[in-house]
Scaffold this motif. Sequence first.
Motif, PDB file in Angstrom:
ATOM      1  N   ASP A  24       0.812  -1.215   0.000  1.00 53.60           N
ATOM      2  CA  ASP A  24       0.000   0.000   0.000  1.00 53.60           C
ATOM      3  C   ASP A  24       0.845   1.263   0.000  1.00 53.60           C
ATOM      4  OD1 ASP A  24       0.964  -0.551   2.538  1.00 53.60           O
ATOM      5  OD2 ASP A  24      -0.709   0.440   3.558  1.00 53.60           O
ATOM      6  N   ARG A  25       2.168   1.112  -0.075  1.00 52.64           N
ATOM      7  CA  ARG A  25       3.067   2.265  -0.072  1.00 52.64           C
ATOM      8  C   ARG A  25       4.016   2.192  -1.268  1.00 52.64           C
ATOM      9  NH1 ARG A  25       4.656   2.868   6.367  1.00 52.64           N
ATOM     10  NH2 ARG A  25       2.507   3.110   7.117  1.00 52.64           N
ATOM     11  N   PRO A  26       3.509   2.515  -2.453  1.00 50.68           N
ATOM     12  CA  PRO A  26       4.333   2.385  -3.667  1.00 50.68           C
ATOM     13  C   PRO A  26       5.481   3.378  -3.735  1.00 50.68           C
ATOM     14  CG  PRO A  26       2.247   3.465  -4.168  1.00 50.68           C
ATOM     15  CD  PRO A  26       2.138   2.974  -2.757  1.00 50.68           C
ATOM     16  N   ALA A  27       5.474   4.407  -2.879  1.00 47.71           N
ATOM     17  CA  ALA A  27       6.563   5.389  -2.932  1.00 47.71           C
ATOM     18  C   ALA A  27       7.916   4.714  -2.765  1.00 47.71           C
ATOM     19  CB  ALA A  27       6.366   6.455  -1.844  1.00 47.71           C
ATOM     20  N   GLY A  28       7.975   3.634  -1.973  1.00 43.86           N
ATOM     21  CA  GLY A  28       9.242   2.953  -1.736  1.00 43.86           C
ATOM     22  C   GLY A  28       9.871   2.406  -3.000  1.00 43.86           C
ATOM     23  N   TRP A  29       9.062   1.696  -3.826  1.00 41.95           N
ATOM     24  CA  TRP A  29       9.675   1.137  -5.031  1.00 41.95           C
ATOM     25  C   TRP A  29       9.814   2.170  -6.134  1.00 41.95           C
ATOM     26  CZ3 TRP A  29       6.590   1.156  -9.349  1.00 41.95           C
ATOM     27  CH2 TRP A  29       5.193   1.043  -9.182  1.00 41.95           C
ATOM     28  N   CYS A 276       8.167  15.977   8.009  1.00 39.80           N
ATOM     29  CA  CYS A 276       9.344  15.233   7.534  1.00 39.80           C
ATOM     30  C   CYS A 276       8.911  13.978   6.789  1.00 39.80           C
ATOM     31  CB  CYS A 276      10.251  14.867   8.712  1.00 39.80           C
ATOM     32  SG  CYS A 276      11.136  16.272   9.424  1.00 39.80           S
ATOM     33  N   PHE A 277       7.881  13.300   7.301  1.00 43.62           N
ATOM     34  CA  PHE A 277       7.380  12.101   6.624  1.00 43.62           C
ATOM     35  C   PHE A 277       6.730  12.470   5.293  1.00 43.62           C
ATOM     36  CE2 PHE A 277       4.384   8.340   6.456  1.00 43.62           C
ATOM     37  CZ  PHE A 277       5.382   7.421   6.185  1.00 43.62           C
ATOM     38  N   ARG A 278       6.048  13.597   5.260  1.00 39.24           N
ATOM     39  CA  ARG A 278       5.451  14.072   4.004  1.00 39.24           C
ATOM     40  C   ARG A 278       6.534  14.355   2.974  1.00 39.24           C
ATOM     41  NH1 ARG A 278       2.274  19.833   3.255  1.00 39.24           N
ATOM     42  NH2 ARG A 278       1.657  19.549   1.063  1.00 39.24           N
ATOM     43  N   ALA A 279       7.630  14.993   3.416  1.00 39.66           N
ATOM     44  CA  ALA A 279       8.735  15.284   2.492  1.00 39.66           C
ATOM     45  C   ALA A 279       9.332  13.994   1.952  1.00 39.66           C
ATOM     46  CB  ALA A 279       9.803  16.112   3.212  1.00 39.66           C
ATOM     47  N   PHE A 280       9.548  13.019   2.839  1.00 41.87           N
ATOM     48  CA  PHE A 280      10.092  11.733   2.380  1.00 41.87           C
ATOM     49  C   PHE A 280       9.191  11.098   1.329  1.00 41.87           C
ATOM     50  CE2 PHE A 280       9.502   7.130   2.896  1.00 41.87           C
ATOM     51  CZ  PHE A 280      10.688   6.696   2.336  1.00 41.87           C
ATOM     52  N   ARG A 281       7.907  11.028   1.606  1.00 44.09           N
ATOM     53  CA  ARG A 281       6.983  10.337   0.703  1.00 44.09           C
ATOM     54  C   ARG A 281       6.836  11.057  -0.631  1.00 44.09           C
ATOM     55  NH1 ARG A 281       1.665   8.001   3.477  1.00 44.09           N
ATOM     56  NH2 ARG A 281       1.734   6.869   1.507  1.00 44.09           N
ATOM     57  N   ALA A 282       7.124  12.367  -0.664  1.00 41.91           N
ATOM     58  CA  ALA A 282       6.984  13.123  -1.910  1.00 41.91           C
ATOM     59  C   ALA A 282       8.207  13.012  -2.806  1.00 41.91           C
ATOM     60  CB  ALA A 282       6.709  14.593  -1.601  1.00 41.91           C
ATOM     61  N   ASN A 283       9.263  12.366  -2.339  1.00 43.15           N
ATOM     62  CA  ASN A 283      10.503  12.331  -3.109  1.00 43.15           C
ATOM     63  C   ASN A 283      10.379  11.597  -4.439  1.00 43.15           C
ATOM     64  OD1 ASN A 283      13.385  13.307  -2.209  1.00 43.15           O
ATOM     65  ND2 ASN A 283      12.216  12.987  -0.325  1.00 43.15           N
ATOM     66  N   HIS A 284       9.425  10.693  -4.542  1.00 46.25           N
ATOM     67  CA  HIS A 284       9.316   9.974  -5.815  1.00 46.25           C
ATOM     68  C   HIS A 284       8.935  10.927  -6.948  1.00 46.25           C
ATOM     69  CE1 HIS A 284       4.850   9.729  -6.144  1.00 46.25           C
ATOM     70  NE2 HIS A 284       4.892   9.763  -4.828  1.00 46.25           N
TER      71      HIS A 284
END
Length: 301
Positions: A24-29, A276-284
């Motif tokens: 459910d967290r595609p930002a990682g891949w 900070c978590f929002r910034a991380f998740r937006a990096n893709h």
Amino acid sequence: MTSTAPAATPPSRLALYLQLIRWDRPAGWLLLLWPTLAALWIAADGFPGWHLLIVFTLGTVLMRSAGCCVNDVADRDFDRHVKRTAQRPVTTGAVSVKAALTLGAALALASFGLVLTTNPPAILLSFPALAVAIAYPFAKRVLAMPQAVLGVAFSFGIPMAFAAALGGMEWHLRSVPLSAWALLVANLFWVLAYDTEYAMVDRDDDLKIGVRSSAVALGRWDVAGIMGFYAAFLGLWTWLGLRLGLGAWFLAGMAVAAAQALWHYTLIRHRSRDDCFRAFRANHWLGFAVFAGTALDLALR
């Protein structure tokens, strides 16, 4: 007359496995995919063909999922003390260590099967790529900035893409140019940037339980360090792209990526967990800008 609420239905085995691999967290891949595809387009001098596109896209998803399995097993005793990770299925015991490792091995084997459809140089590189991916979860026990190991793991698709696009049928790596390794180093700084944002979310918990991270190592210089990492990534990737013959559309993509990095500064400067978590998740999206500029530049020559 009293009534009792029905007991919650426990999640199915499939649901637990999907939770384990962060389905459910595609930002990682996506963080792995965009630099890999950018490298693949550069190596192929344009669209690399459907075969390599499918191999590297599916391989990225499979290896990120396998990495989650290994990471959660390695960190199960730490994760229960961190608010964000306390309910992960291995940590809670909903998925056993054996089951998680079995799933991780199956996913890694499936990814290796995809690599076998490419060529010997790419196959050779898959072994150190796997070794680094397995080593990362344990690096935080001995290294002050384990994100550097993650940076290598998350960037190894770059030389593999060059190997698959340019390599022949010889069992050596001479077909992988120095520029591929230089792009790996450049991308490492992007990983350091976004994973330090990620580490800032857990810093208070990490300090309590003694887990090392770049956010802990940088201390009050965390925001400055992240912006320095972004600057190093953007500067090196731009310089390398120009040396490799990319032009105006590539520069436009890099400019969009730089604008996003500046936006991230506004999110992380107050060190709020949520921001900070929002910034991380937006990096893709930053990675997508780099890829889109590269692909457009090569397509519109």
